[in-house]
Design a protein around this motif. Structure first.
Motif, PDB file in Angstrom:
ATOM      1  N   GLU A 159       0.823  -1.216   0.000  1.00 14.80           N
ATOM      2  CA  GLU A 159       0.000   0.000   0.000  1.00 14.80           C
ATOM      3  C   GLU A 159       0.856   1.265   0.000  1.00 14.80           C
ATOM      4  O   GLU A 159       0.486   2.271  -0.624  1.00 14.80           O
ATOM      5  CB  GLU A 159      -0.917  -0.013   1.218  1.00 14.80           C
ATOM      6  CG  GLU A 159      -1.990  -1.093   1.170  1.00 14.80           C
ATOM      7  CD  GLU A 159      -2.845  -1.097   2.421  1.00 14.80           C
ATOM      8  OE1 GLU A 159      -2.490  -0.370   3.380  1.00 14.80           O
ATOM      9  OE2 GLU A 159      -3.865  -1.812   2.443  1.00 14.80           O
ATOM     10  N   ASN A 160       1.985   1.207   0.687  1.00 18.38           N
ATOM     11  CA  ASN A 160       2.837   2.399   0.791  1.00 18.38           C
ATOM     12  C   ASN A 160       3.961   2.424  -0.244  1.00 18.38           C
ATOM     13  O   ASN A 160       4.838   3.286  -0.175  1.00 18.38           O
ATOM     14  CB  ASN A 160       3.466   2.476   2.183  1.00 18.38           C
ATOM     15  CG  ASN A 160       2.422   2.646   3.267  1.00 18.38           C
ATOM     16  OD1 ASN A 160       1.398   3.304   3.064  1.00 18.38           O
ATOM     17  ND2 ASN A 160       2.664   2.047   4.427  1.00 18.38           N
ATOM     18  N   PHE A 161       3.950   1.454  -1.186  1.00 18.90           N
ATOM     19  CA  PHE A 161       5.041   1.391  -2.159  1.00 18.90           C
ATOM     20  C   PHE A 161       5.141   2.662  -3.002  1.00 18.90           C
ATOM     21  O   PHE A 161       6.265   3.132  -3.274  1.00 18.90           O
ATOM     22  CB  PHE A 161       4.861   0.172  -3.063  1.00 18.90           C
ATOM     23  CG  PHE A 161       5.970  -0.004  -4.049  1.00 18.90           C
ATOM     24  CD1 PHE A 161       7.201  -0.505  -3.659  1.00 18.90           C
ATOM     25  CD2 PHE A 161       5.795   0.356  -5.381  1.00 18.90           C
ATOM     26  CE1 PHE A 161       8.227  -0.655  -4.562  1.00 18.90           C
ATOM     27  CE2 PHE A 161       6.822   0.216  -6.292  1.00 18.90           C
ATOM     28  CZ  PHE A 161       8.043  -0.303  -5.876  1.00 18.90           C
ATOM     29  N   PRO A 162       4.029   3.267  -3.471  1.00 19.96           N
ATOM     30  CA  PRO A 162       4.168   4.531  -4.231  1.00 19.96           C
ATOM     31  C   PRO A 162       4.873   5.619  -3.432  1.00 19.96           C
ATOM     32  O   PRO A 162       5.673   6.385  -3.990  1.00 19.96           O
ATOM     33  CB  PRO A 162       2.720   4.897  -4.550  1.00 19.96           C
ATOM     34  CG  PRO A 162       1.990   3.609  -4.551  1.00 19.96           C
ATOM     35  CD  PRO A 162       2.626   2.791  -3.475  1.00 19.96           C
ATOM     36  N   LYS A 163       4.598   5.680  -2.128  1.00 22.27           N
ATOM     37  CA  LYS A 163       5.261   6.693  -1.308  1.00 22.27           C
ATOM     38  C   LYS A 163       6.760   6.418  -1.217  1.00 22.27           C
ATOM     39  O   LYS A 163       7.581   7.345  -1.320  1.00 22.27           O
ATOM     40  CB  LYS A 163       4.641   6.714   0.086  1.00 22.27           C
ATOM     41  CG  LYS A 163       5.222   7.776   0.996  1.00 22.27           C
ATOM     42  CD  LYS A 163       4.515   7.791   2.343  1.00 22.27           C
ATOM     43  CE  LYS A 163       4.808   6.509   3.103  1.00 22.27           C
ATOM     44  NZ  LYS A 163       4.232   6.537   4.478  1.00 22.27           N
ATOM     45  N   TYR A 164       7.127   5.140  -1.044  1.00 23.77           N
ATOM     46  CA  TYR A 164       8.556   4.801  -1.005  1.00 23.77           C
ATOM     47  C   TYR A 164       9.228   5.133  -2.337  1.00 23.77           C
ATOM     48  O   TYR A 164      10.341   5.676  -2.380  1.00 23.77           O
ATOM     49  CB  TYR A 164       8.748   3.312  -0.693  1.00 23.77           C
ATOM     50  CG  TYR A 164       8.156   2.871   0.610  1.00 23.77           C
ATOM     51  CD1 TYR A 164       8.228   3.693   1.742  1.00 23.77           C
ATOM     52  CD2 TYR A 164       7.544   1.636   0.731  1.00 23.77           C
ATOM     53  CE1 TYR A 164       7.679   3.295   2.939  1.00 23.77           C
ATOM     54  CE2 TYR A 164       6.997   1.223   1.929  1.00 23.77           C
ATOM     55  CZ  TYR A 164       7.066   2.050   3.035  1.00 23.77           C
ATOM     56  OH  TYR A 164       6.536   1.643   4.223  1.00 23.77           O
TER      57      TYR A 164
ATOM     58  N   ASP B 231       8.324   7.380  -4.534  1.00 26.75           N
ATOM     59  CA  ASP B 231       8.441   8.830  -4.683  1.00 26.75           C
ATOM     60  C   ASP B 231       9.616   9.377  -3.887  1.00 26.75           C
ATOM     61  O   ASP B 231      10.354  10.256  -4.365  1.00 26.75           O
ATOM     62  CB  ASP B 231       7.144   9.506  -4.227  1.00 26.75           C
ATOM     63  CG  ASP B 231       6.013   9.302  -5.224  1.00 26.75           C
ATOM     64  OD1 ASP B 231       6.326   9.028  -6.401  1.00 26.75           O
ATOM     65  OD2 ASP B 231       4.836   9.403  -4.814  1.00 26.75           O
ATOM     66  N   SER B 232       9.818   8.862  -2.672  1.00 28.90           N
ATOM     67  CA  SER B 232      10.937   9.354  -1.860  1.00 28.90           C
ATOM     68  C   SER B 232      12.276   9.000  -2.492  1.00 28.90           C
ATOM     69  O   SER B 232      13.207   9.802  -2.495  1.00 28.90           O
ATOM     70  CB  SER B 232      10.849   8.763  -0.444  1.00 28.90           C
ATOM     71  OG  SER B 232      10.964   7.351  -0.479  1.00 28.90           O
ATOM     72  N   VAL B 233      12.368   7.781  -3.062  1.00 28.89           N
ATOM     73  CA  VAL B 233      13.625   7.386  -3.717  1.00 28.89           C
ATOM     74  C   VAL B 233      13.876   8.233  -4.964  1.00 28.89           C
ATOM     75  O   VAL B 233      15.007   8.689  -5.221  1.00 28.89           O
ATOM     76  CB  VAL B 233      13.591   5.879  -4.064  1.00 28.89           C
ATOM     77  CG1 VAL B 233      14.806   5.501  -4.913  1.00 28.89           C
ATOM     78  CG2 VAL B 233      13.551   5.029  -2.806  1.00 28.89           C
TER      79      VAL B 233
ATOM     80  N   ARG C 208       7.637   9.246 -11.345  1.00 30.47           N
ATOM     81  CA  ARG C 208       7.191   7.911 -11.002  1.00 30.47           C
ATOM     82  C   ARG C 208       6.513   7.212 -12.180  1.00 30.47           C
ATOM     83  O   ARG C 208       6.648   6.001 -12.379  1.00 30.47           O
ATOM     84  CB  ARG C 208       6.227   7.977  -9.825  1.00 30.47           C
ATOM     85  CG  ARG C 208       6.005   6.597  -9.221  1.00 30.47           C
ATOM     86  CD  ARG C 208       4.684   6.393  -8.526  1.00 30.47           C
ATOM     87  NE  ARG C 208       4.191   7.524  -7.801  1.00 30.47           N
ATOM     88  CZ  ARG C 208       2.930   7.596  -7.380  1.00 30.47           C
ATOM     89  NH1 ARG C 208       2.091   6.620  -7.654  1.00 30.47           N
ATOM     90  NH2 ARG C 208       2.496   8.671  -6.723  1.00 30.47           N
ATOM     91  N   VAL C 209       5.782   7.950 -13.004  1.00 28.06           N
ATOM     92  CA  VAL C 209       5.089   7.354 -14.143  1.00 28.06           C
ATOM     93  C   VAL C 209       6.090   6.773 -15.132  1.00 28.06           C
ATOM     94  O   VAL C 209       5.920   5.656 -15.655  1.00 28.06           O
ATOM     95  CB  VAL C 209       4.187   8.395 -14.820  1.00 28.06           C
ATOM     96  CG1 VAL C 209       3.518   7.797 -16.059  1.00 28.06           C
ATOM     97  CG2 VAL C 209       3.151   8.918 -13.842  1.00 28.06           C
TER      98      VAL C 209
END
Length: 378
Positions: free
Chosen positions: A95-100, A102-104, A118-119
């Protein structure tokens, strides 16, 4: 042609055929033999507990069943607890993979002055050839994984059944073995059996102690990093790293890294570094010292026996190498004749430097004197 030659040729061919048949049978049964060997050492490990329960009046079969039931109950409970914890953490991480991600990506853009999004990253990953090949291979390998799991469960059941029979019928097995030996050999067999029980118990004690130390060390690290489920993860690291040979260390460190990644991706690197450093400390400092004290073998012998056992029998050899070598060393030690050591400083590592200097001076003076006498005669 001599009359004995045809019979000799037939005998040689028969012996060669028997050798080929025995070699084929051995290679077909080597898996079963390894399972029996592992079951025998497992029976030796639980022998003290079963013996104490049987000495108090309990039937040996019931005592063995209770010991195995306790071990299985603890193992299954621990696996279920970790499985539920791991499933929850995987869901959170997905669930939090997009947030991770984005931070990377933000860190990469700020550090290397790039303009990634990210896209773009997702499209490049989803359309890559290696991902499609990986999905195809994974889909075709589901049956292979299922067969491997079922084979592992069947092998585990085989080991437990043989270990149960060895432990429950231990006295009968010893009587059957002693019945085919002369009386003077029976005492040696019983003594070797007792030594094997003591050394196997000492080896398990040392493994348990190292599991406790490893669990406490990793618990402190996970608490400092504020990683959730730190107690359960510490128990996981301690047990898996000590009782699963060869790959246990990597399995033990992977789960804390995964959970730490869900908190902060950089925490996973901290956990990885700590696991690597602690493993080196354990391999070269902690394990040789504890093993030499509990199993009573030299650290170098313990280290070499693990390498030899791994080369011969793989993971099973690495697991049983130390108690097997300790048993053999203790048993053969009674037949080695020993003498009193001379009282010489060199025995304790002290060189007699003063005496050596005096001896060299005396030798030089004697040689000089001989040279002077020869020149006088001339």
């Amino acid at each position: 042609m001599p009359r004995w030659l045809p019979r000799a040729m037939v005998l040689a061919l028969a012996l060669y055929a028997c050798f080929l048949l025995g070699d084929w049978a051995f290679h077909q049964l080597v898996g079963l033999l390894v399972n029996i060997l592992l079951a025998f050492f497992l029976a030796l490990a639980i022998e003290p507990a079963v013996g104490r329960m049987a000495a108090r009046g309990m039937r040996r079969g019931i005592a063995t069943f209770l010991v195995f039931f306790g071990v299985l109950a603890v193992g299954i409970g621990f696996v279920v607890l970790l499985g539920s914890m791991l499933a929850g953490q995987i869901v959170d991480m997905v669930e939090n993979f997009p947030k991770y991600l984005d931070s990377v990506i933000n860190w990469i853009n700020e550090t290397f002055h790039t303009e990634l999004s990210r896209v773009e990253v997702q499209d490049s990953v989803l359309k890559s050839d290696w991902l499609q090949k990986y999905v195809q291979n994974s889909a075709s390998g589901v049956l292979d994984v299922s067969a491997t799991v079922l084979g592992g469960l069947f092998r585990l059941l085989t080991i437990f059944l043989f270990a149960f029979y060895f432990a429950a019928d231990g006295p009968r097995l010893r009587r059957s073995l002693c019945s085919v030996l002369p009386p003077e050999r029976q005492a040696e067999v019983l003594r070797a059996w007792e030594i094997a029980v003591d050394k196997t118990g000492g080896y398990l004690y040392s493994r348990g102690l190292m599991a406790l130390i490893s669990g406490v060390a990793h618990f402190v690290l996970l608490e400092i990093l504020d990683v959730p489920y730190a107690p359960a993860l510490a128990v996981w690291v301690g047990l898996v790293s000590q009782f699963i040979p060869t790959i246990g260390t990597y399995l033990a460190g992977a789960l804390p890294m995964l959970i730490a990644f869900t908190v902060n991706p950089w925490y996973a690197l901290w956990v990885l570094g700590f696991v690597v450093v602690y493993q080196q400390f354990e391999n070269y400092v902690l394990q040789p010292k504890l093993t030499s004290k509990t199993v009573d073998i030299h650290p170098a012998v313990a280290f070499g026996s693990v390498i030899a056992g791994t080369a011969l029998l793989g993971a099973v050899g690495a697991l049983i190498a130390i108690p097997a070598v300790a048993t053999l060393q203790a048993f053969l030690g009674a037949y080695v004749k020993r003498y009193d050591v001379t009282d010489d400083p060199r025995v304790h590592g002290h060189r007699r430097c003063g005496e050596a200097v005096v001896a060299r001076l005396q030798k030089a003076l004697h040689h000089k004197k001989e040279s002077a006498e020869e020149s006088g005669d001339d």
